[in-house]
Design an enzyme around this catalytic site. Structure first.
Site, PDB file in Angstrom:
ATOM      1  N   ASP A  13      42.595  36.763  39.076  1.00 24.81           N
ATOM      2  CA  ASP A  13      42.249  35.927  38.039  1.00 24.81           C
ATOM      3  C   ASP A  13      41.243  34.927  38.327  1.00 24.81           C
ATOM      4  O   ASP A  13      40.978  33.916  37.768  1.00 24.81           O
ATOM      5  CB  ASP A  13      43.493  35.277  37.688  1.00 24.81           C
ATOM      6  CG  ASP A  13      44.604  36.066  37.195  1.00 24.81           C
ATOM      7  OD1 ASP A  13      44.243  37.420  36.768  1.00 24.81           O
ATOM      8  OD2 ASP A  13      45.795  35.939  37.570  1.00 24.81           O
ATOM      9  N   LYS A  16      36.685  37.376  36.946  1.00 17.99           N
ATOM     10  CA  LYS A  16      35.941  38.671  37.037  1.00 17.99           C
ATOM     11  C   LYS A  16      35.270  39.237  35.845  1.00 17.99           C
ATOM     12  O   LYS A  16      34.223  39.349  35.587  1.00 17.99           O
ATOM     13  CB  LYS A  16      36.548  39.728  37.903  1.00 17.99           C
ATOM     14  CG  LYS A  16      37.188  39.313  39.274  1.00 17.99           C
ATOM     15  CD  LYS A  16      37.862  40.506  40.074  1.00 17.99           C
ATOM     16  CE  LYS A  16      39.553  40.618  39.305  1.00 17.99           C
ATOM     17  NZ  LYS A  16      40.368  39.485  39.439  1.00 17.99           N
ATOM     18  N   GLY A  40      44.217  41.770  34.041  1.00 17.37           N
ATOM     19  CA  GLY A  40      43.889  41.226  32.731  1.00 17.37           C
ATOM     20  C   GLY A  40      42.570  40.479  32.929  1.00 17.37           C
ATOM     21  O   GLY A  40      42.657  39.340  33.559  1.00 17.37           O
ATOM     22  N   HIS A  41      41.529  40.956  32.411  1.00 17.00           N
ATOM     23  CA  HIS A  41      40.292  40.495  32.360  1.00 17.00           C
ATOM     24  C   HIS A  41      39.817  39.746  31.169  1.00 17.00           C
ATOM     25  O   HIS A  41      39.563  40.558  30.250  1.00 17.00           O
ATOM     26  CB  HIS A  41      39.347  41.397  32.959  1.00 17.00           C
ATOM     27  CG  HIS A  41      39.528  42.006  34.440  1.00 17.00           C
ATOM     28  ND1 HIS A  41      38.835  42.969  35.193  1.00 17.00           N
ATOM     29  CD2 HIS A  41      40.474  41.464  35.245  1.00 17.00           C
ATOM     30  CE1 HIS A  41      39.285  43.268  36.212  1.00 17.00           C
ATOM     31  NE2 HIS A  41      40.469  42.471  36.372  1.00 17.00           N
ATOM     32  N   GLN A 222      42.071  42.748  40.467  1.00 22.23           N
ATOM     33  CA  GLN A 222      43.139  41.806  41.433  1.00 22.23           C
ATOM     34  C   GLN A 222      42.146  41.103  42.418  1.00 22.23           C
ATOM     35  O   GLN A 222      41.281  40.664  41.968  1.00 22.23           O
ATOM     36  CB  GLN A 222      44.348  42.663  42.270  1.00 22.23           C
ATOM     37  CG  GLN A 222      45.367  43.368  41.176  1.00 22.23           C
ATOM     38  CD  GLN A 222      44.926  44.408  40.530  1.00 22.23           C
ATOM     39  OE1 GLN A 222      44.538  45.473  41.194  1.00 22.23           O
ATOM     40  NE2 GLN A 222      45.230  44.389  39.226  1.00 22.23           N
TER      41      GLN A 222
HETATM   42  P1  GDP Z   1      40.181  37.827  35.997  1.00 21.82           P
HETATM   43  O1  GDP Z   1      41.231  38.581  35.965  1.00 21.82           O
HETATM   44  O2  GDP Z   1      39.554  37.781  37.172  1.00 21.82           O
HETATM   45  O3  GDP Z   1      39.131  38.632  35.027  1.00 21.82           O
HETATM   46  O4  GDP Z   1      40.427  36.564  35.285  1.00 21.82           O
HETATM   47  P2  GDP Z   1      41.205  36.067  34.149  1.00 21.82           P
HETATM   48  O5  GDP Z   1      40.662  36.719  32.623  1.00 21.82           O
HETATM   49  O6  GDP Z   1      42.433  36.743  34.239  1.00 21.82           O
HETATM   50  O7  GDP Z   1      41.406  34.457  34.231  1.00 21.82           O
HETATM   51  C1  GDP Z   1      40.425  33.764  34.261  1.00 21.82           C
HETATM   52  C2  GDP Z   1      40.481  32.692  33.154  1.00 21.82           C
HETATM   53  O8  GDP Z   1      39.649  31.671  33.398  1.00 21.82           O
HETATM   54  C3  GDP Z   1      40.286  33.290  31.788  1.00 21.82           C
HETATM   55  O9  GDP Z   1      41.078  32.512  30.706  1.00 21.82           O
HETATM   56  C4  GDP Z   1      38.713  32.961  31.381  1.00 21.82           C
HETATM   57  O10 GDP Z   1      38.637  32.789  30.172  1.00 21.82           O
HETATM   58  C5  GDP Z   1      38.798  31.646  31.972  1.00 21.82           C
HETATM   59  N1  GDP Z   1      37.267  31.113  32.842  1.00 21.82           N
HETATM   60  C6  GDP Z   1      36.447  31.899  33.287  1.00 21.82           C
HETATM   61  N2  GDP Z   1      35.463  31.100  33.895  1.00 21.82           N
HETATM   62  C7  GDP Z   1      35.854  29.793  33.573  1.00 21.82           C
HETATM   63  C8  GDP Z   1      35.080  28.781  33.831  1.00 21.82           C
HETATM   64  O11 GDP Z   1      33.994  28.611  34.359  1.00 21.82           O
HETATM   65  N3  GDP Z   1      35.806  27.501  33.347  1.00 21.82           N
HETATM   66  C9  GDP Z   1      37.076  27.708  32.618  1.00 21.82           C
HETATM   67  N4  GDP Z   1      37.394  26.662  32.045  1.00 21.82           N
HETATM   68  N5  GDP Z   1      37.713  28.796  32.342  1.00 21.82           N
HETATM   69  C10 GDP Z   1      37.005  29.991  32.974  1.00 21.82           C
HETATM   70  P1  IMO Z   2      43.472  40.596  37.756  1.00 30.41           P
HETATM   71  O1  IMO Z   2      42.652  42.026  37.861  1.00 30.41           O
HETATM   72  C1  IMO Z   2      46.569  38.140  39.387  1.00 30.41           C
HETATM   73  C2  IMO Z   2      50.045  40.428  41.152  1.00 30.41           C
HETATM   74  C3  IMO Z   2      51.498  40.321  40.462  1.00 30.41           C
HETATM   75  C4  IMO Z   2      52.162  40.265  41.708  1.00 30.41           C
HETATM   76  C5  IMO Z   2      51.381  41.208  42.664  1.00 30.41           C
HETATM   77  C6  IMO Z   2      52.014  42.801  42.442  1.00 30.41           C
HETATM   78  O2  IMO Z   2      43.596  40.187  36.336  1.00 30.41           O
HETATM   79  O3  IMO Z   2      42.815  39.831  38.705  1.00 30.41           O
HETATM   80  P2  IMO Z   2      51.730  44.672  40.510  1.00 30.41           P
HETATM   81  O4  IMO Z   2      51.933  44.604  39.101  1.00 30.41           O
HETATM   82  O5  IMO Z   2      50.496  45.115  41.108  1.00 30.41           O
HETATM   83  O6  IMO Z   2      53.008  45.521  41.351  1.00 30.41           O
HETATM   84  O7  IMO Z   2      51.841  43.298  41.098  1.00 30.41           O
HETATM   85  O8  IMO Z   2      49.989  41.241  42.294  1.00 30.41           O
HETATM   86  N1  IMO Z   2      48.758  40.753  40.634  1.00 30.41           N
HETATM   87  C7  IMO Z   2      47.911  39.933  40.011  1.00 30.41           C
HETATM   88  N2  IMO Z   2      47.736  38.689  40.100  1.00 30.41           N
HETATM   89  N3  IMO Z   2      45.716  38.996  38.823  1.00 30.41           N
HETATM   90  C8  IMO Z   2      45.853  40.387  38.791  1.00 30.41           C
HETATM   91  O9  IMO Z   2      44.701  41.125  38.413  1.00 30.41           O
HETATM   92  C9  IMO Z   2      47.021  40.889  39.163  1.00 30.41           C
HETATM   93  N4  IMO Z   2      47.510  42.218  39.108  1.00 30.41           N
HETATM   94  C10 IMO Z   2      48.547  42.130  40.169  1.00 30.41           C
HETATM   95  O10 IMO Z   2      51.487  38.782  39.849  1.00 30.41           O
HETATM   96  O11 IMO Z   2      52.317  38.981  42.404  1.00 30.41           O
HETATM   97 MG    MG Z   3      43.253  38.341  35.351  1.00 32.47          MG
END
Ligand code: GDP
Ligand code: IMO
Ligand code: MG
Length: 420
Positions: A13, A16, A40-41, A222
């Site tokens: 998270d 990416k 979840g991207h 991840q």
């Molecule tokens: P990913 O899994 O690495 O793609 O990241 P996620 O989407 O799960 O989580 C990142 C969260 O931070 C999302 O809700 C994005 O919209 C938000 N986000 C990304 N970059 C920024 C930033 O620079 N500032 C803020 N406030 N939010 C951001």
């Molecule tokens: P993105 O790509 C954050 C965590 C889960 C759990 C562990 C194992 O959005 O960054 P699993 O479902 O793989 O058996 O879970 O890994 N986890 C993540 N945490 N971002 C993710 O993906 C994750 N994918 C799995 O919360 O601790």
């Molecule tokens: Mg994510």
């Protein structure tokens, strides 16, 4: 041929999805190499906020091919829903998406096994997203799995039923298999839907594209600290989330890898169980959670929050061969008078600056205090506008991490990105 890799350096998270979307115009192909719908991207632009789980984050841009690589595990039900949501937004998925024939399928029973496994672990549960990731990769390495390339074979149903029945045996003393018919019908219906998309030998496709000098970006899911080999085992996911995962997850040879872009938050989060030395179980942590909207994009769970952890980041940079960094969510720290950086750990009374084999409750963080910038940075367009304290924070991190920070993200929107 050259493949750039973009991946997370913390516990996922990091942002990416946002940066892949920002960088996509520079590339011809975006390819996911591991993980599955546990990811979840999030992408935000032109009033749209969109979360992708299986589909690469280049899907919204024109003239870009998006590939789901062999290292990914696919839940056809989730993939179908994802595609339909995109089609509702007028995204031409059918022409932009290619799926590796070698990607493994998540069966409904894999999700039930995931639940049963977590239940059996009790307090020691991993905090899995329960998307069936672990059991599917277990069947892959156990040589039982079904792949996308199998769905067109005449005996697919037979192969599916054989694996399902094996899973039923494992689940026989549980209540998980009640009401299974509905799940199964949804699965089989989604399998038929996925047949409409193009299935390819993605390793050939990518290597041929490379020969034609097409630019390829591999998108990680991840984060490094969730890697099956190098993460905080057993509180990890079931794939190699690191640069090396690109080789096995796409069929790209190591000498074809160019840049490795490592993504990290200006602080740190984790969702699910497991060690997190710089975690803040106090008001400050809660403040970061609220300001950063730190709730999971896949499960909606609260993310645990803490300060940035340098020993962990240095370890991740080493394992991945990171060549440049993107610092995300700097704006979340806009209101802090002081910012803390975990520079070392104390373990058994000794100061250590490496990431130890096992992080226990006895592994305590050592923090260095830095002055916060304490102002709104979300409207900034260039680093010339950065307050001195933010420039100092960046300089300090670059010196410690020995890798340049080429992007500073100051908001979730595509436009809120400063390239240095
Ligand atoms: P990913 O899994 O690495 O793609 O990241 P996620 O989407 O799960 O989580 C990142 C969260 O931070 C999302 O809700 C994005 O919209 C938000 N986000 C990304 N970059 C920024 C930033 O620079 N500032 C803020 N406030 N939010 C951001
Ligand atoms: P993105 O790509 C954050 C965590 C889960 C759990 C562990 C194992 O959005 O960054 P699993 O479902 O793989 O058996 O879970 O890994 N986890 C993540 N945490 N971002 C993710 O993906 C994750 N994918 C799995 O919360 O601790
Ligand atoms: Mg994510």
């Amino acid at each position: 041929m050259g493949v750039d890799v973009l991946l997370g350096l913390q516990w996922g998270d990091e942002g990416k999805g946002k940066i892949v979307d920002v960088l996509t115009p520079k590339y011809d192909i975006i390819a996911r190499f591991q993980g599955g719908p546990n990811a979840g991207h999030t992408l935000e632009f032109e009033g749209i906020k969109h979360v992708l789980h299986t589909i690469p984050s280049g899907i919204f841009r024109d003239n870009v091919v998006n590939i789901i690589g062999n290292g990914v595990v696919i839940d056809p039900i989730i993939l179908k829903t994802e595609i339909q949501k995109l089609e509702n937004l007028k995204v031409d998925v059918i022409s932009k998406l290619l799926i590796s024939k070698k990607a493994h399928l998540i069966l409904p029973t894999h999700k039930l096994l995931d639940q049963a496994s977590e239940l059996a672990k009790g307090k020691r549960k991993i905090g899995s997203t329960l998307k069936g990731i672990g059991p599917t990769y277990m069947d892959k390495t156990g040589r039982n799995g079904l792949r996308i390339g199998d769905i067109n074979s005449s005996n697919f149903k037979e192969k599916y039923e054989r694996l399902r029945d094996k899973h039923f045996q494992l689940l026989k003393d549980t209540e998980f298999i009640n009401n299974f018919n509905e799940m199964e019908n949804e699965f089989l219906d989604s399998i038929n839907y996925v047949k409409n998309f193009r299935h390819i030998d993605s390793e050939h496709y990518l290597n041929d594209a490379g020969k034609e000098n097409k630019k390829i970006l591999a998108e990680g899911a991840q984060g490094t600290l969730l890697d099956i080999d190098f993460g905080t085992y057993p509180f990890v996911t079931s794939s190699n989330t690191i640069t090396a995962g690109t080789c096995t997850g796409l069929g790209v040879a190591p000498n074809k890898i160019n840049k490795v872009i490592g993504i990290f938050k200006a602080y740190c989060t984790r969702v699910g169980s497991g060690p997190f030395p710089s975690e803040l179980n106090d008001e400050v942590g809660e403040n970061i959670r609220q300001l950063g909207h730190e709730f999971g994009a896949t499960t909606g769970r609260e993310r645990r929050c803490g300060w940035i952890d340098l020993p962990a980041l240095k370890y991740a940079i080493m394992i991945n061969g990171v060549t440049e960094l993107s610092m995300m969510k700097a704006d979340v720290l806009d209101t802090f008078e002081d910012i803390f950086v975990c520079t070392h750990y104390i373990e058994n009374g000794e100061k250590i600056n490496y990431f130890p084999f096992e992080i226990s409750n006895e592994t305590k963080p050592v923090f260095e205090k830095m002055k916060g910038w304490n102002q709104d940075i979300t409207k900034f367009q260039s680093e010339d506008e950065f307050p001195e304290e933010l420039s100092n924070y960046i300089k300090f991190l670059e010196k410690e991490l020995e890798v340049p920070i080429s992007i500073v993200s100051v908001g979730p929107n595509r436009s809120e990105t400063i390239v240095r």
